[in-house]
Design an enzyme around this catalytic site. Structure first.
Site, short mmCIF file in Angstrom:
data_model
loop_
_atom_site.label_atom_id
_atom_site.label_comp_id
_atom_site.label_asym_id
_atom_site.label_seq_id
_atom_site.Cartn_x
_atom_site.Cartn_y
_atom_site.Cartn_z
N GLU A 225 -23.69 24.71 4.90
CA GLU A 225 -24.49 24.30 6.07
C GLU A 225 -23.72 24.48 7.38
O GLU A 225 -24.29 24.33 8.45
CB GLU A 225 -24.95 22.84 5.92
CG GLU A 225 -23.89 21.77 6.19
CD GLU A 225 -22.85 21.64 5.08
OE1 GLU A 225 -22.90 22.40 4.09
OE2 GLU A 225 -21.97 20.76 5.22
N CYS B 84 -19.56 19.81 -1.54
CA CYS B 84 -18.30 19.11 -1.30
C CYS B 84 -18.40 17.67 -1.83
O CYS B 84 -18.43 17.48 -3.04
CB CYS B 84 -17.92 19.19 0.17
SG CYS B 84 -16.17 18.87 0.42
N HIS C 163 -18.93 24.11 2.27
CA HIS C 163 -20.04 23.63 3.12
C HIS C 163 -20.90 24.80 3.61
O HIS C 163 -20.68 25.28 4.73
CB HIS C 163 -19.46 22.93 4.35
CG HIS C 163 -18.83 21.61 4.08
ND1 HIS C 163 -19.48 20.41 4.27
CD2 HIS C 163 -17.59 21.30 3.64
CE1 HIS C 163 -18.67 19.41 3.97
NE2 HIS C 163 -17.51 19.92 3.59
N1 GLN Z 1 -12.79 14.60 0.19
C1 GLN Z 1 -14.13 14.18 0.38
C2 GLN Z 1 -14.61 13.24 -0.72
O1 GLN Z 1 -13.91 12.83 -1.56
C3 GLN Z 1 -15.07 15.34 0.46
C4 GLN Z 1 -14.89 16.06 1.76
C5 GLN Z 1 -16.10 16.77 2.22
O2 GLN Z 1 -17.24 16.52 1.79
N2 GLN Z 1 -15.89 17.62 3.17
O3 GLN Z 1 -15.74 12.90 -0.70
#
Ligand code: GLN
Length: 204
Positions: A185, A87, A183
């Protein structure tokens, strides 16, 4: 089932500036790897791979600057350190980013363009089952939270998985670098952590 990384696996670091650090340490431990939180540049010499957790990429970037980690991490990734970004961590591993804020920078490493917050804001968080190349067994349940997607990949990047609902690329690999828009995890399925630990062991 607990799996084992084997004796030849060096410790795996988790960049511990912000985000899902404890969850990644638990998943690494579940696959038998020694996991260490990383906050200082010299710790990069003690690890065989680095997980960059999800959280908020602008915060991770600002803290990496404050902790003098931007250049050391870039250098180690450039020199072949296996890394796994999830992410916000996927954003940090992208060579190019769309919709960053305030001069936001990434570590880079994967020849791809990611769009930050592509799936929408927090209300647009969702789960979906993803078929992943190189991962045996049933599709993986993936949790997306204000996730990026991958808009473009260079020739050296292998697409590992797409979100069927949007037909967007959400998992990639380039050599020892792995990235997911979701994610892994946050679910008990540790197959992606096992894959990363296998990559770390192969490179060591
Ligand atoms: N939108 C977040 C960012 O720009 C990422 C979100 C996340 O890691 N769950 O870092």
């Amino acid at each position: 089932m607990t799996q084992h990384a084997g004796p030849a696996c060096p410790p795996v670091g988790v960049l511990a500036l912000q985000g899902d650090v404890a969850e990644h340490i638990a998943a690494l431990t579940a696959v038998g790897a020694a996991a260490v939180p990383v906050r200082r540049p010299e710790q990069l010499d003690e690890i065989g791979g680095l997980i960059i957790p999800g959280g908020e990429s602008t915060t991770i970037w600002k803290l990496a600057v404050a902790f003098d980690l931007m250049e050391p991490v870039r250098k180690r990734i450039g020199a072949g350190l296996p890394a796994f970004g999830c992410c916000a961590g996927m954003i940090m591993l992208a060579d190019r980013m769309v919709d960053g804020t305030g001069g936001q920078e990434t570590f880079g490493g994967i020849d791809m363009t990611v769009r930050r917050n592509a799936f929408g804001r927090q209300v647009d968080s969702f789960e979906s089952d993803i078929e992943l190349r190189g991962i045996a067994g049933p599709p993986l349940r993936a949790v997306f939270i204000r996730a990026p997607w991958v808009e473009r990949t260079g020739p050296g990047v292998e697409v590992l998985g797409m979100d069927a609902g949007t037909d967007r690329i959400v998992a990639v690999r380039q050599g020892p670098l792995l990235a997911t828009a979701f994610h892994p995890e946050l679910t008990p399925d540790v197959r992606l952590h096992q894959l990363f630990v296998d990559i770390v062991r192969e490179q060591s």
